[in-house]
Design a protein around this motif. Structure first.
Motif: not given
Length: 420
Positions: A12, A15, A19-20, A23, A35, A37, A117, A123, A125
């Motif tokens: 994704i 975020a 997006g979040s 997720a 995820l 960003d 998320a 997940v 990040f």
């Protein structure tokens, strides 16, 4: 130096809200999600701050609504719409139903959504990681190339989700490389500015979302309480006036709000805090949201004039559709990606459930004056309590499959038209 590719079920890009949320829905289904960003968090983003009732229903299903309230998000329990020949409102919590919206700034909301998320084991990040290219095989997206301070990294997944805003890199790159994500732009006739105010007494403004239309030619206004005891107030006006407006942002914002039907009085005695924010000149943008191995969410797929506060709710409701359809997509993986034909259900669901709201906003935002149909709908809502409730439910994106107007509402509009 390039890092070896890493495999996920979904990547994704972007975020924030869309997006979040995506997720979270995917992680609940046991998917491994990357995820990313390009920004560091917490950070701000231009926004109306409003999550309409349809969006708060999604936040509730995600089990994050109470957390956002604890952070200071204000649940507005009433909506009021005002124009030159209409004024009506309605309660959003009554008869055992809680359809209240939420007003919260992006610094708090985005960071909280990312934290929610990240709480899922599946997940991963990564912030400050910018998508610079897509991995393409046989005309389908199979992953991304991202770049951060440590270099270039490659990631593979059968599904890539572009949730990276109206200037989506995923959409742009896929368009350039495989001709995906065709778009239609409709310019917004208005410019949009907002600021925060403190010292607004509750006797003047309770937990209410107030929207105004045509308090001056082409003008619109919005006001609602938000976090930390602040109130956010916005004005929209003929985009041709933007250069003049910018010569004195604070004074002109106050002057435009003061010429309103009611917003100026609601802010009487309040003090503007911080700077004035501007969206600049915008388009309403609709993209075909599906390509082989990829979809678009949030502003990347549907971006609308911000005055109507639909952005958050469009993002959340489209992410909810992903959560409902994803299991079928992953069972349809062919090679290294999910075929566009398997993802086509997303387009059908999005268009059936969300496009009526998008089209209604475009109809109002493409011209400075309200069109006849919109004016008749507002007038009808001013005449009958049940019609006001129906109008407000549509404005709050709470109408199932956007079945609006009902037959009796349309008949009331027709009666008003004949009387005019």
């Amino acid at each position: 130096m390039s890092e070896p590719a890493k495999d996920f079920d979904a990547i994704i890009v972007g975020a924030r809200v869309a997006g979040s949320a995506a997720a979270i829905f995917l992680a609940r289904d046991g998917r491994r999600v990357l995820l990313i960003d390009k920004d560091a968090f917490p950070s701000d983003r231009l926004s109306t701050h409003i999550v309409l009732g349809g969006g708060t229903k999604v936040l509730e299903r995600m089990s994050v609504l109470e957390m956002l309230e604890r952070l200071g998000g204000v649940r507005f329990a009433r909506m009021r719409a005002i124009g030159p020949d209409f004024d009506y409102g309605g309660e959003l919590a009554r008869d055992g139903a809680d359809d209240r919206g939420l007003c919260l700034g992006r610094v708090l909301m985005d960071a909280a959504m990312i934290d929610a998320a990240r709480s899922f084991e599946g997940v991963t990040f990564r912030d400050r990681l910018r998508a610079i290219d897509l991995r393409i095989e046989d005309g389908a997206v199979v992953g991304i190339r991202g770049e951060d301070a440590s270099g270039v990294h490659e990631f593979c997944a059968p599904l890539t989700i572009g949730a990276d805003g109206m200037h989506s890199s995923v959409a742009r790159i896929a368009s350039e490389r495989i001709g995906a994500f065709k778009r239609i732009d409709v310019p917004c006739a208005r410019a949009y500015y907002y600021a925060y105010f403190e010292g607004v007494p509750r006797k003047q403004l309770g937990d209410e979302l107030v929207t105004e239309f045509e308090s001056a030619p082409g003008a619109g206004n919005l006001v609602c309480r938000c976090e930390n005891g602040l109130t956010v107030a916005a004005t929209a006006f003929d985009a041709a006036e933007m250069q003049t407006f910018r010569t004195g942002l604070a004074s002109n914002l106050r002057r435009y709000l003061d010429r309103s039907f009611a917003v100026g009085k609601l802010l009487e005695g309040a003090t503007m805090v911080g700077r004035v924010f501007s969206s600049g000149l915008l388009n309403n943008t609709c993209r075909d949201p599906v390509a082989g191995g990829a979809i678009l969410l949030g502003d990347a797929g549907l971006h609308v004039d911000p005055l109507f506060g639909q952005g958050h709710s469009l993002a959340l409701m489209s992410a909810s559709i992903v959560g409902e359809l994803a299991a079928g997509w992953f069972s349809a993986v062919r090679g290294n990606s999910i075929p566009a034909a398997a993802l086509a259900d997303f387009t059908r669901r999005r268009d059936a459930e969300l496009m009526p709201y998008y089209k209604a906003s475009v109809r109002v935002s493409r011209a400075l004056a309200l069109d006849q149909g919109s004016r008749l709908a507002h007038r009808a809502a001013s005449r009958e309590r049940w019609a006001a409730d129906e109008m407000i439910r549509f404005a709050q994106m709470l109408t199932p499959h956007a079945a609006f107007p009902s037959f009796r509402f349309a008949r009331l509009m027709a009666t008003a038209s004949r009387a005019a």
